[in-house]
Design a protein around this motif. Structure first.
Motif, PDB file in Angstrom:
ATOM      1  N   ILE A 161       1.184  -1.259  -0.238  1.00 45.82           N
ATOM      2  CA  ILE A 161       0.305   0.336   0.267  1.00 45.82           C
ATOM      3  C   ILE A 161       0.862   0.998   0.128  1.00 45.82           C
ATOM      4  O   ILE A 161       0.823   2.314  -0.286  1.00 45.82           O
ATOM      5  CB  ILE A 161      -1.180  -0.063   1.443  1.00 45.82           C
ATOM      6  N   ASP A 162       1.852   1.051   0.710  1.00 45.40           N
ATOM      7  CA  ASP A 162       2.784   2.488   0.743  1.00 45.40           C
ATOM      8  C   ASP A 162       3.461   2.804  -0.465  1.00 45.40           C
ATOM      9  O   ASP A 162       3.226   4.031  -0.318  1.00 45.40           O
ATOM     10  CB  ASP A 162       4.103   2.029   1.419  1.00 45.40           C
ATOM     11  N   LYS A 163       3.300   1.613  -0.674  1.00 48.16           N
ATOM     12  CA  LYS A 163       4.071   1.418  -2.303  1.00 48.16           C
ATOM     13  C   LYS A 163       3.175   1.954  -3.433  1.00 48.16           C
ATOM     14  O   LYS A 163       3.752   3.034  -4.455  1.00 48.16           O
ATOM     15  CB  LYS A 163       5.379   0.568  -3.066  1.00 48.16           C
ATOM     16  N   TYR A 164       2.591   1.253  -3.467  1.00 46.44           N
ATOM     17  CA  TYR A 164       0.974   1.817  -4.729  1.00 46.44           C
ATOM     18  C   TYR A 164       0.118   2.523  -4.811  1.00 46.44           C
ATOM     19  O   TYR A 164      -0.366   2.978  -5.274  1.00 46.44           O
ATOM     20  CB  TYR A 164       0.557   0.204  -5.427  1.00 46.44           C
ATOM     21  N   ILE A 169      -4.113  -0.781  -6.070  1.00 49.95           N
ATOM     22  CA  ILE A 169      -4.174  -2.174  -5.200  1.00 49.95           C
ATOM     23  C   ILE A 169      -5.343  -2.861  -5.147  1.00 49.95           C
ATOM     24  O   ILE A 169      -5.494  -3.856  -5.349  1.00 49.95           O
ATOM     25  CB  ILE A 169      -3.755  -2.661  -3.579  1.00 49.95           C
ATOM     26  N   MET A 170      -6.992  -1.942  -4.857  1.00 49.28           N
ATOM     27  CA  MET A 170      -8.066  -2.257  -4.914  1.00 49.28           C
ATOM     28  C   MET A 170      -8.171  -2.519  -6.255  1.00 49.28           C
ATOM     29  O   MET A 170      -9.078  -3.357  -6.988  1.00 49.28           O
ATOM     30  CB  MET A 170      -8.961  -1.072  -3.884  1.00 49.28           C
ATOM     31  N   ASP A 171      -7.701  -1.856  -7.216  1.00 50.40           N
ATOM     32  CA  ASP A 171      -7.609  -1.436  -8.596  1.00 50.40           C
ATOM     33  C   ASP A 171      -7.357  -3.615  -9.077  1.00 50.40           C
ATOM     34  O   ASP A 171      -8.572  -3.870 -10.023  1.00 50.40           O
ATOM     35  CB  ASP A 171      -7.264  -0.748  -9.414  1.00 50.40           C
ATOM     36  N   THR A 172      -6.536  -3.293  -9.061  1.00 45.77           N
ATOM     37  CA  THR A 172      -5.568  -4.173  -9.412  1.00 45.77           C
ATOM     38  C   THR A 172      -6.402  -6.070  -8.783  1.00 45.77           C
ATOM     39  O   THR A 172      -7.249  -6.651  -9.692  1.00 45.77           O
ATOM     40  CB  THR A 172      -3.822  -4.809  -8.669  1.00 45.77           C
ATOM     41  N   VAL A 173      -7.072  -6.006  -7.908  1.00 44.75           N
ATOM     42  CA  VAL A 173      -8.005  -6.991  -6.822  1.00 44.75           C
ATOM     43  C   VAL A 173      -9.263  -7.181  -7.807  1.00 44.75           C
ATOM     44  O   VAL A 173      -9.367  -8.543  -8.130  1.00 44.75           O
ATOM     45  CB  VAL A 173      -7.905  -6.263  -5.337  1.00 44.75           C
ATOM     46  N   ASN A 174      -9.617  -5.835  -7.938  1.00 46.96           N
ATOM     47  CA  ASN A 174     -11.084  -6.208  -8.518  1.00 46.96           C
ATOM     48  C   ASN A 174     -10.754  -6.537  -9.565  1.00 46.96           C
ATOM     49  O   ASN A 174     -11.465  -7.727 -10.521  1.00 46.96           O
ATOM     50  CB  ASN A 174     -11.224  -5.087  -8.889  1.00 46.96           C
TER      51      ASN A 174
END
Ligand code: SF4
Ligand code: SF4
Length: 182
Positions: A161-164, A169-174
């Motif tokens: 989360i710090d890095k991206y 991250i949520m977009d990628t998971v979706n």
């Protein structure tokens, strides 16, 4: 969460019928673990103990296992060849109710470490010294499930989360879950 890992599983098979109670295993184990190595031998410091029941005519080599902080309420009792043995007689734990598997000076628990050393031993020493072949060493490779600690997952997630950023991250998971459903 668990992930698969390859591991070498080490076992020592105990053939009780072949043990004659010579106690060479106890001597070499205590000597190997002495400081400095081989400077003394005292079976009380050994991580294998040969339980002898003279009246019932049996010798049972037992390996030191996990340390137990408290005596367990459920006890085990063995019957072998129709003969009943004492409560906890063959238990592997170092526990408050017995003196077995405790370092005699400090009272610290002892546990068999399979003679892990650098360089490694060809075979555990108790196996090498058992001339009656009562102890048989075996190794095999196995896929085992390795527990991933929750805190490790959280630390990993936090650094991502710090890095991206959380949104990315949520977009990628979706996207991944949509791709899985398609
Ligand atoms: S060295 Fe082997 S035969 Fe001797 S006491 Fe140990 S297990 Fe038994
Ligand atoms: S495998 Fe090594 S540490 Fe374990 S009881 Fe045998 S000699 Fe001792």
């Amino acid at each position: 969460m668990a992930e698969k890992k390859k591991k070498i599983i080490k076992t020592i098979k105990v053939d009780v019928d072949k043990c004659n109670g010579c106690r060479a295993c106890e001597l070499v184990c205590s000597a190997f673990h002495a400081t400095p190595k081989y400077s003394s031998n005292n079976p009380a410091r050994s991580r294998i103990r040969v339980i002898h029941e003279p009246l019932r005519d049996v010798y049972v080599p037992v390996y030191a296992g996990e340390y137990a902080k408290a005596e367990c309420m459920g006890r085990d009792k063995y019957m072998i060849d129709g003969k009943e043995y004492d409560e906890c007689a063959f238990c592997r734990a170092s526990c408050p109710s017995r003196d077995i598997f405790k370092e005699p000076d400090s009272g610290l628990p002892l546990k068999c470490d399979m003679c892990e050393d650098d360089p490694p031993q060809k075979e555990p020493l108790c196996v090498q010294w058992c001339l009656n072949d009562a102890l048989i060493y075996e190794e095999r490779e196995e896929e085992v499930e390795e527990e991933v600690k929750q805190e490790d997952v959280e630390i990993g997630l936090e650094s991502m989360i710090d890095k991206y950023g959380l949104e990315k991250i949520m977009d990628t998971v979706n996207r991944l879950s949509l791709a899985k459903k398609a």
